[in-house]
Write a protein that holds these residues in place. Structure first.
Motif, PDB file in Angstrom:
ATOM      1  N   ARG A  64      -2.970   7.714   2.425  1.00 25.96           N
ATOM      2  CA  ARG A  64      -4.060   7.238   1.866  1.00 25.96           C
ATOM      3  C   ARG A  64      -4.002   6.361   0.585  1.00 25.96           C
ATOM      4  O   ARG A  64      -4.764   5.415   0.358  1.00 25.96           O
ATOM      5  CB  ARG A  64      -4.748   8.405   1.258  1.00 25.96           C
ATOM      6  N   GLU A  65      -2.612   6.518  -0.188  1.00 26.65           N
ATOM      7  CA  GLU A  65      -2.294   5.536  -1.348  1.00 26.65           C
ATOM      8  C   GLU A  65      -1.957   4.237  -0.748  1.00 26.65           C
ATOM      9  O   GLU A  65      -1.993   3.061  -1.531  1.00 26.65           O
ATOM     10  CB  GLU A  65      -1.208   6.118  -1.817  1.00 26.65           C
ATOM     11  N   ALA A  66      -1.956   4.034   0.520  1.00 23.58           N
ATOM     12  CA  ALA A  66      -1.605   2.481   0.979  1.00 23.58           C
ATOM     13  C   ALA A  66      -2.849   1.572   1.121  1.00 23.58           C
ATOM     14  O   ALA A  66      -2.680   0.485   1.113  1.00 23.58           O
ATOM     15  CB  ALA A  66      -0.991   2.684   2.555  1.00 23.58           C
ATOM     16  N   GLY A  67      -4.001   2.329   1.155  1.00 27.11           N
ATOM     17  CA  GLY A  67      -5.126   1.454   1.109  1.00 27.11           C
ATOM     18  C   GLY A  67      -5.616   0.948   2.484  1.00 27.11           C
ATOM     19  O   GLY A  67      -4.725   1.394   3.473  1.00 27.11           O
ATOM     20  N   ALA A  68      -6.755   0.467   2.601  1.00 26.98           N
ATOM     21  CA  ALA A  68      -7.101   0.081   4.085  1.00 26.98           C
ATOM     22  C   ALA A  68      -7.716  -1.459   3.725  1.00 26.98           C
ATOM     23  O   ALA A  68      -8.515  -1.270   2.907  1.00 26.98           O
ATOM     24  CB  ALA A  68      -7.985   1.213   4.529  1.00 26.98           C
ATOM     25  N   ARG A  69      -7.711  -2.257   5.025  1.00 22.79           N
ATOM     26  CA  ARG A  69      -8.304  -3.659   4.755  1.00 22.79           C
ATOM     27  C   ARG A  69      -8.616  -3.913   6.215  1.00 22.79           C
ATOM     28  O   ARG A  69      -7.997  -3.481   7.137  1.00 22.79           O
ATOM     29  CB  ARG A  69      -7.719  -4.453   3.829  1.00 22.79           C
ATOM     30  N   VAL A  70      -9.627  -4.953   6.259  1.00 23.34           N
ATOM     31  CA  VAL A  70      -9.743  -5.498   7.537  1.00 23.34           C
ATOM     32  C   VAL A  70      -9.619  -7.015   7.269  1.00 23.34           C
ATOM     33  O   VAL A  70     -10.049  -7.704   6.319  1.00 23.34           O
ATOM     34  CB  VAL A  70     -11.341  -5.570   8.046  1.00 23.34           C
ATOM     35  N   GLY A  71      -9.093  -7.662   8.205  1.00 23.33           N
ATOM     36  CA  GLY A  71      -8.516  -8.966   8.088  1.00 23.33           C
ATOM     37  C   GLY A  71      -9.373  -9.958   9.101  1.00 23.33           C
ATOM     38  O   GLY A  71      -9.480  -9.573  10.349  1.00 23.33           O
ATOM     39  N   VAL A  72      -9.981 -10.960   8.588  1.00 20.93           N
ATOM     40  CA  VAL A  72     -10.675 -11.957   9.404  1.00 20.93           C
ATOM     41  C   VAL A  72      -9.913 -13.461   9.600  1.00 20.93           C
ATOM     42  O   VAL A  72      -9.648 -13.969   8.485  1.00 20.93           O
ATOM     43  CB  VAL A  72     -11.993 -12.131   8.939  1.00 20.93           C
ATOM     44  N   MET A  73      -9.648 -13.778  10.693  1.00 22.14           N
ATOM     45  CA  MET A  73      -9.120 -15.082  10.962  1.00 22.14           C
ATOM     46  C   MET A  73      -9.900 -15.864  12.132  1.00 22.14           C
ATOM     47  O   MET A  73     -10.117 -15.344  12.896  1.00 22.14           O
ATOM     48  CB  MET A  73      -7.586 -14.804  11.257  1.00 22.14           C
ATOM     49  N   PRO A  74      -9.855 -17.039  11.983  1.00 30.16           N
ATOM     50  CA  PRO A  74     -10.331 -18.085  13.141  1.00 30.16           C
ATOM     51  C   PRO A  74      -9.466 -17.783  14.395  1.00 30.16           C
ATOM     52  O   PRO A  74      -8.272 -17.800  13.878  1.00 30.16           O
ATOM     53  CB  PRO A  74     -10.276 -19.544  12.449  1.00 30.16           C
ATOM     54  N   ARG A  75     -10.363 -17.909  15.361  1.00 29.22           N
ATOM     55  CA  ARG A  75      -9.323 -17.501  16.518  1.00 29.22           C
ATOM     56  C   ARG A  75      -8.227 -18.515  16.856  1.00 29.22           C
ATOM     57  O   ARG A  75      -7.246 -18.157  17.409  1.00 29.22           O
ATOM     58  CB  ARG A  75     -10.332 -17.407  17.776  1.00 29.22           C
ATOM     59  N   THR A  76      -8.493 -19.588  16.306  1.00 27.62           N
ATOM     60  CA  THR A  76      -7.308 -20.929  16.515  1.00 27.62           C
ATOM     61  C   THR A  76      -6.654 -20.843  15.094  1.00 27.62           C
ATOM     62  O   THR A  76      -6.089 -21.994  14.965  1.00 27.62           O
ATOM     63  CB  THR A  76      -7.966 -22.039  16.861  1.00 27.62           C
ATOM     64  N   GLY A  77      -6.784 -19.932  14.292  1.00 25.72           N
ATOM     65  CA  GLY A  77      -6.361 -20.056  12.722  1.00 25.72           C
ATOM     66  C   GLY A  77      -5.018 -19.551  12.730  1.00 25.72           C
ATOM     67  O   GLY A  77      -4.275 -19.388  13.640  1.00 25.72           O
TER      68      GLY A  77
END
Length: 203
Positions: A64-77
């Motif tokens: 739990r201490e590691a945190g959590a996140r969602v990454g968004v990248m352009p499909r050609t990025g």
């Protein structure tokens, strides 16, 4: 993804003929079990969630201490184009769908509060269906639970992958610490926010 050595995450993209046209290392700080990712018309979305490889615990554990996140990248990025959004620590094994709505990205996931928090032998909570909405203009992500029924292994019509889909289907799970399939399928109408359960009957 891989967890024995870096890079821990690599994004591969193929063209319509199935030929590999891009391999891009995505930088994440630790080896995690990234069981799924998702796409929209223009973006790829990565789940950097806290099921972390921990050899001393026999494999993976929920940190739990590691945190959590969602990454968004352009499909050609590339890696430098990824924007990260923090979410509450959780586990996501499977995505129902994701799509763009103006400058928002909307996606539904089967989300569990934790999994293997005490190590590989402690499976923890079952998943329920949630919706995450990223506002790229404001730089925020909103999290909302869509149902309290436990379920996973979601599906939509494959022709709607990455596009708005009205209906989604989830296999029911028996509530409790073990992922035991229930004899039912839940159909979600994502336009009217209603559900219909088909029970198969029997044991």
């Amino acid at each position: 993804y891989q967890f024995l050595s870096e890079p821990f995450l690599t994004y591969h993209r193929a063209d319509v003929r199935g030929q590999l046209v891009q391999s891009e290392v995505i930088e994440i700080p630790r080896p995690v079990m990234m069981h799924d990712f998702t796409i929209t018309e223009h973006y790829a979305i990565f789940y950097d969630l806290p099921i972390v490889f921990a050899l001393e615990h026999g494999g993976f554990r929920f940190d739990r201490e590691a945190g959590a996140r969602v990454g968004v990248m352009p499909r050609t990025g590339t890696n430098v184009d990824v924007t990260w959004y923090e979410v509450e620590p959780c586990t996501v094994f499977h995505t129902l769908n994701s799509y763009e709505r103006g400058n928002e990205i909307v996606f539904q996931v089967c989300r569990a509060r934790s999994l293997m928090e005490g190590g590989m032998d402690e499976l923890g909570d079952q998943a329920t269906l949630w919706q995450w909405t990223i506002d790229q203009t404001a730089g925020t992500i909103a999290e909302a639970q869509l149902d309290d029924r436990t379920g996973d292994f979601p599906r939509i019509d494959d022709r709607r992958v990455g596009l708005p889909a009205r209906y989604g289907y989830v296999a029911g799970l028996v509530p409790g610490p073990w992922p035991i399939l229930a004899p039912e399928v839940i159909r979600y109408d994502l336009e009217t926010d209603t559900q219909q359960v088909h029970a198969f009957g029997g044991e």
